[in-house]
Enzyme design. Structure first.
Site, mmCIF file in Angstrom:
data_model
loop_
_atom_site.group_PDB
_atom_site.id
_atom_site.type_symbol
_atom_site.label_atom_id
_atom_site.label_comp_id
_atom_site.label_asym_id
_atom_site.label_seq_id
_atom_site.Cartn_x
_atom_site.Cartn_y
_atom_site.Cartn_z
ATOM 1 N N TYR A 151 -17.927 -17.626 -6.461
ATOM 2 C CA TYR A 151 -17.457 -16.597 -7.403
ATOM 3 C C TYR A 151 -18.444 -15.434 -7.468
ATOM 4 O O TYR A 151 -18.048 -14.272 -7.456
ATOM 5 C CB TYR A 151 -17.283 -17.203 -8.800
ATOM 6 C CG TYR A 151 -16.543 -16.267 -9.731
ATOM 7 C CD1 TYR A 151 -15.162 -16.357 -9.872
ATOM 8 C CD2 TYR A 151 -17.220 -15.279 -10.443
ATOM 9 C CE1 TYR A 151 -14.476 -15.486 -10.699
ATOM 10 C CE2 TYR A 151 -16.541 -14.398 -11.262
ATOM 11 C CZ TYR A 151 -15.171 -14.502 -11.398
ATOM 12 O OH TYR A 151 -14.494 -13.634 -12.207
ATOM 13 N N PHE A 174 -3.249 11.601 0.280
ATOM 14 C CA PHE A 174 -2.249 10.583 0.585
ATOM 15 C C PHE A 174 -1.450 10.261 -0.688
ATOM 16 O O PHE A 174 -1.933 10.443 -1.787
ATOM 17 C CB PHE A 174 -2.930 9.318 1.149
ATOM 18 C CG PHE A 174 -1.935 8.259 1.517
ATOM 19 C CD1 PHE A 174 -1.073 8.451 2.584
ATOM 20 C CD2 PHE A 174 -1.823 7.086 0.785
ATOM 21 C CE1 PHE A 174 -0.127 7.490 2.915
ATOM 22 C CE2 PHE A 174 -0.883 6.121 1.109
ATOM 23 C CZ PHE A 174 -0.036 6.325 2.180
ATOM 24 N N ASP A 175 -0.216 9.755 -0.496
ATOM 25 C CA ASP A 175 0.703 9.495 -1.623
ATOM 26 C C ASP A 175 0.068 8.720 -2.780
ATOM 27 O O ASP A 175 0.239 9.075 -3.938
ATOM 28 C CB ASP A 175 1.909 8.644 -1.198
ATOM 29 C CG ASP A 175 2.536 9.092 0.088
ATOM 30 O OD1 ASP A 175 1.875 9.805 0.864
ATOM 31 O OD2 ASP A 175 3.676 8.716 0.328
ATOM 32 N N ASP A 208 -11.742 9.978 1.549
ATOM 33 C CA ASP A 208 -10.726 8.931 1.694
ATOM 34 C C ASP A 208 -10.793 8.540 3.168
ATOM 35 O O ASP A 208 -10.395 9.293 4.043
ATOM 36 C CB ASP A 208 -9.343 9.476 1.302
ATOM 37 C CG ASP A 208 -8.229 8.464 1.565
ATOM 38 O OD1 ASP A 208 -8.493 7.425 2.201
ATOM 39 O OD2 ASP A 208 -7.089 8.729 1.150
ATOM 40 N N ALA A 240 -9.767 5.875 5.217
ATOM 41 C CA ALA A 240 -8.942 4.830 5.843
ATOM 42 C C ALA A 240 -9.065 4.824 7.369
ATOM 43 O O ALA A 240 -9.104 3.774 7.997
ATOM 44 C CB ALA A 240 -7.484 5.009 5.429
ATOM 45 N N LYS A 268 -6.647 -0.320 7.808
ATOM 46 C CA LYS A 268 -6.500 0.538 8.984
ATOM 47 C C LYS A 268 -7.716 0.324 9.891
ATOM 48 O O LYS A 268 -7.718 -0.607 10.682
ATOM 49 C CB LYS A 268 -6.370 2.012 8.566
ATOM 50 C CG LYS A 268 -5.018 2.351 7.950
ATOM 51 C CD LYS A 268 -4.974 2.120 6.484
ATOM 52 C CE LYS A 268 -3.737 2.714 5.844
ATOM 53 N NZ LYS A 268 -3.613 2.259 4.448
#
Ligand code: F0G
Length: 457
Positions: free
Chosen positions: A72, A124-125, A214, A216, A257
């Protein structure tokens, strides 16, 4: 004679795929209300709906999974991941999340507030969603050239620094940070140059604003810098990656990605302030700090995936395949966003189905036709995806109307690309006879493309 190109890997495990008949596909498409998101994957022959989470892991990644530490707190898998990310990016603070949008949710919960403005290149969306959902504005400062699909320039994903500086001047106080998406998915998987990242950094420093990437498809972006930008030919992908991230304060990452895992993401930053601010939201939304939204085994696989996919041969194999498909489309005269992007080909439907009025959704019509032709599933990035204007409730016809063929990493061969190209050619050859498109029978108020029900006209 020079040896021809071949993939930098061989195949150890395969998954059978199945062809179907035109009659079957007609029936399935009807049952799916002409929405490819509503198809079952076993109804699809070649699946190009996304390159996200659909890649094939390597034997080393699978081996790393077996060593996953599911503790954990303080799992070794977390430290494996953290050490890899820090080595590649220079960012010291890491928060694992279950995917890219979760990273956005956690970080933006701290950074974005009502009335804020976040300038960037084609958010991006989900990025836009997380900004607009907080009653802030995602201000698009992409270069205008990105809108002309036939124009061939090397870094079509760039930020327009004149637009960015105007935003910084006009709205200075309301801007919490600048976001740069590498590569620029929405503009067609188009890269951002190092020069442009540097110019953004200079502006950010001038106006005292942090910069978020961002990230990705950061590795594909680094590949394009190496191939296309002066001064980078002799640098390794890892050196270029390090230099890119030296120009940012932090990153959100969809690891599905360029991390080549099926699920996962993270936030990484050098700012203590961002880390401390985001920490609480990670615990609240994702999980404790050393696993966030991920299994130990998945963090291990991601650490290996990031390392592998920042090697030149891996990226060369990948981009070569995208370019291979592009060459085929060139042979057949099929228009797409030029030059070919990193992860996908974006076919310009408005230049193909010229008889289908925009009110009848040409790109969606082309998406359906390609599926009916050969069981190939692409995805509309066009007028349906654009949703309605929140104020007027009118369809947004201002942007491009494209069919995206996103290519999963290490999954299909060039033979599959041949099938895709010929199937599209067959539709292209009968384009003059396609005069009617789609009518919306039912739609959700937001993100309608996933669930929209369509009728064929
Ligand atoms: N940023 C970019 C540039 C993306 O392309 C995506 C996802 C995300 C963030 C969100 O990441 O899916 O892990 O939550 N793009 C996928 C696509 C869905 O098909 O282009 P996520």
């Amino acid at each position: 004679m020079e040896l021809p190109f071949a993939e930098s890997w061989k195949i150890k495990m395969v998954e059978p795929i199945r062809k179907s008949t035109r009659e079957e596909r007609e029936q399935w498409m009807k049952e799916a209300y002409y929405n490819v998101f509503q198809l079952r994957s076993d109804q699809v022959y070649i699946d190009l709906i996304t390159d996200s989470g659909t890649g094939a892991m390597s034997d080393r990644q699978w081996a790393a999974m077996m060593m996953g530490d599911e503790s954990y707190a303080g799992a070794s898998s977390f430290f494996n991941l953290k050490e890899t990310i820090t080595r590649l990016t220079g960012f010291e603070f890491i928060i694992p999340t279950h995917q890219g949008r979760a990273a956005e949710n956690v970080l933006f919960s701290y950074l974005v507030h009502e009335g804020d403005i976040i300038p960037g290149n084609s958010h991006f969306d989900t990025t836009k969603g997380h900004i607009e959902g907080r009653k802030a504005i995602a201000l698009d400062c992409t270069i205008d050239e990105a809108k002309n699909t036939q124009l061939e320039i090397p870094f079509k994903g760039n930020v327009d620094c004149t637009k960015l500086e105007k935003a910084l001047e006009d709205f200075g106080d309301r801007i919490p940070f600048i976001i740069v998406t590498i590569t620029n998915n929405t503009a067609g998987g188009q890269p951002v140059s190092m020069q442009n990242l540097r110019e953004v950094r200079v502006l950010a420093q001038k106006y005292n604003k942090p910069v978020l990437f961002d990230s990705a498809r950061f590795a594909e972006n680094a590949y394009f810098i190496k191939i296309r930008e002066e001064g980078y030919a002799d640098k390794s992908i890892k050196e270029i990656t390090h230099e890119m991230f030296s120009l940012a304060d932090g990153m959100t990452m969809s690891a599905k990605k360029d991390g080549i895992v099926n699920m996962g993401g993270f936030i990484a930053t050098r700012l203590q302030d961002w880390y401390d601010g985001a920490k609480g939201y990670c615990v609240q939304y994702e999980g404790y700090l050393t696993y966030g939204g991920m299994n130990g085994r998945d963090m291990n696989a991601l650490a290996v995936g990031l390392d592998e996919n920042t090697e030149f041969d891996m990226l060369h194999t990948r981009i070569h395949q995208v370019e291979y498909l592009a060459q085929k489309l060139d042979e057949y005269g099929i228009p797409y966003q030029r030059p070919a992007g990193g992860h996908a080909i974006f076919v310009d439907a408005s230049k193909i189905l010229t008889h289908v009025p925009k009110e009848e959704f040409p790109a969606q019509t082309l998406t359906v036709e390609l599926f009916l032709e050969a069981g190939i599933r692409g995805c509309e990035i066009g007028y349906i995806l654009a949703d309605r204007d929140p104020a007027t409730r009118e369809n947004r016809f201002g942007g491009l109307d494209l069919l995206r063929l996103a290519i999963p990493r290490r999954v299909y061969t060039d033979n599959h690309m041949n099938v895709v190209a010929v199937a599209l050619k067959n539709v292209f050859d009968r384009r003059e006879n396609i005069t009617r498109g789609m009518h919306i029978a039912w739609e959700a108020p937001l993100m309608r493309h996933f669930t929209v029900k369509l009728e064929r006209l």
